[in-house]
Design an enzyme around this catalytic site. Structure first.
Site, short mmCIF file in Angstrom:
data_model
loop_
_atom_site.label_atom_id
_atom_site.label_comp_id
_atom_site.label_asym_id
_atom_site.label_seq_id
_atom_site.Cartn_x
_atom_site.Cartn_y
_atom_site.Cartn_z
N ASN A 42 0.84 -1.19 0.00
CA ASN A 42 0.00 0.00 0.00
C ASN A 42 0.88 1.24 0.00
O ASN A 42 1.93 1.28 0.65
CB ASN A 42 -1.01 0.00 1.16
CG ASN A 42 -0.38 -0.13 2.53
OD1 ASN A 42 0.65 -0.75 2.69
ND2 ASN A 42 -1.02 0.46 3.53
N ILE A 43 0.45 2.23 -0.77
CA ILE A 43 1.21 3.48 -0.90
C ILE A 43 0.25 4.62 -0.58
O ILE A 43 -0.64 4.93 -1.38
CB ILE A 43 1.79 3.63 -2.32
CG1 ILE A 43 2.65 2.41 -2.68
CG2 ILE A 43 2.60 4.92 -2.43
CD1 ILE A 43 3.12 2.36 -4.12
N GLU A 44 0.42 5.18 0.61
CA GLU A 44 -0.50 6.24 1.07
C GLU A 44 -0.03 7.60 0.55
O GLU A 44 1.11 7.76 0.12
CB GLU A 44 -0.60 6.21 2.60
CG GLU A 44 -1.20 4.89 3.07
CD GLU A 44 -1.48 4.84 4.56
OE1 GLU A 44 -1.01 5.71 5.31
OE2 GLU A 44 -2.20 3.89 4.95
N CYS A 53 -4.02 0.72 -2.62
CA CYS A 53 -3.86 -0.49 -1.82
C CYS A 53 -2.79 -1.41 -2.43
O CYS A 53 -2.49 -1.33 -3.62
CB CYS A 53 -5.17 -1.27 -1.76
SG CYS A 53 -6.48 -0.44 -0.87
N GLU A 55 -2.98 -4.57 -3.13
CA GLU A 55 -3.48 -5.47 -4.18
C GLU A 55 -3.46 -4.79 -5.54
O GLU A 55 -3.10 -5.39 -6.56
CB GLU A 55 -4.93 -5.90 -3.87
CG GLU A 55 -5.11 -6.66 -2.56
CD GLU A 55 -5.36 -5.76 -1.36
OE1 GLU A 55 -4.77 -4.66 -1.29
OE2 GLU A 55 -6.14 -6.16 -0.50
N CYS A 86 -10.35 -4.49 0.09
CA CYS A 86 -11.41 -3.49 0.13
C CYS A 86 -12.29 -3.62 -1.12
O CYS A 86 -11.95 -4.33 -2.07
CB CYS A 86 -10.81 -2.08 0.23
SG CYS A 86 -10.21 -1.43 -1.33
N CYS A 89 -10.62 -2.80 -4.48
CA CYS A 89 -9.70 -3.85 -4.94
C CYS A 89 -10.45 -5.08 -5.42
O CYS A 89 -10.02 -5.74 -6.37
CB CYS A 89 -8.72 -4.22 -3.84
SG CYS A 89 -7.50 -2.91 -3.54
N1 THU Z 1 -5.23 -1.41 2.49
C1 THU Z 1 -4.65 -2.23 1.57
O1 THU Z 1 -3.56 -1.93 1.04
N2 THU Z 1 -5.28 -3.38 1.24
C2 THU Z 1 -6.39 -3.85 1.85
O2 THU Z 1 -6.84 -4.94 1.53
C3 THU Z 1 -7.05 -3.05 2.89
C4 THU Z 1 -6.52 -1.68 3.08
C5 THU Z 1 -4.50 -0.20 2.92
C6 THU Z 1 -5.06 1.11 2.49
C7 THU Z 1 -4.49 2.03 3.57
O3 THU Z 1 -3.18 2.40 3.21
C8 THU Z 1 -4.41 1.15 4.80
O4 THU Z 1 -4.46 -0.18 4.33
C9 THU Z 1 -5.52 1.40 5.80
O5 THU Z 1 -6.76 1.38 5.20
#
Ligand code: THU
Length: 137
Positions: A42-44, A53, A55, A86, A89
């Site tokens: 995940n890259i915020e 996310c 995935e 989510c 995804c």
């Molecule tokens: N996130 C994912 O990368 N994949 C998931 O299946 C659920 C959520 C990330 C998004 C965000 O950076 C962090 O988790 C919290 O929601």
């Protein structure tokens, strides 16, 4: 490839998670039909809604490298219970990869396997767009 190995790749990818806002680290590993594995984290973003996310990072990497057919995606977080993908995804997985195996793992490495179609029944897909020209013109 054994799914146990795919889970290990997802767990390793989680180390690169850029998640300074949520502190929720996620890794994913996509197994393509070619046998190649593509990983992602995940890259915020400081503009939170632009976060991607793990995935989607992994799947977009695979597609951008020319992959068109997929077998499975493994997902790993630091949680003791598994982290399901989510809604966004789920849509992207069904749309780009179809009804593949989605491997949900826990922080101790145990995992369960689900079908993408069980996570997203009645998906929107390309076939829903097939009449767009006829109806618009
Ligand atoms: N996130 C994912 O990368 N994949 C998931 O299946 C659920 C959520 C990330 C998004 C965000 O950076 C962090 O988790 C919290 O929601």
């Amino acid at each position: 490839m054994q799914y146990r190995t795919l889970v290990s790749r997802a767990r390793a990818a989680k180390r690169h998670s850029h998640s300074p806002y949520s502190r929720f680290r996620v890794g994913a590993a996509v197994l393509a039909a070619s046998g190649k594995v593509y990983t992602g984290c995940n890259i915020e973003n400081s503009s939170y809604g632009l976060t991607v996310c793990a995935e989607r990072t992994a799947l977009f990497k695979a597609v951008s490298e020319g992959e068109k057919s997929f077998v499975a995606v493994a997902i790993a977080s630091d949680e003791t219970s598994s982290t399901p993908p989510c809604g966004a995804c789920r849509q992207v997985i069904m749309d780009l990869a179809g009804d593949i195996d989605v491997i949900l793992s826990t922080s101790n490495g145990s995992f369960t396997v689900m079908k993408a179609s069980d996570l997203l029944p009645h998906p929107f897909g390309g076939e829903n767009l097939k009449n767009v020209r006829r109806t618009r013109r």
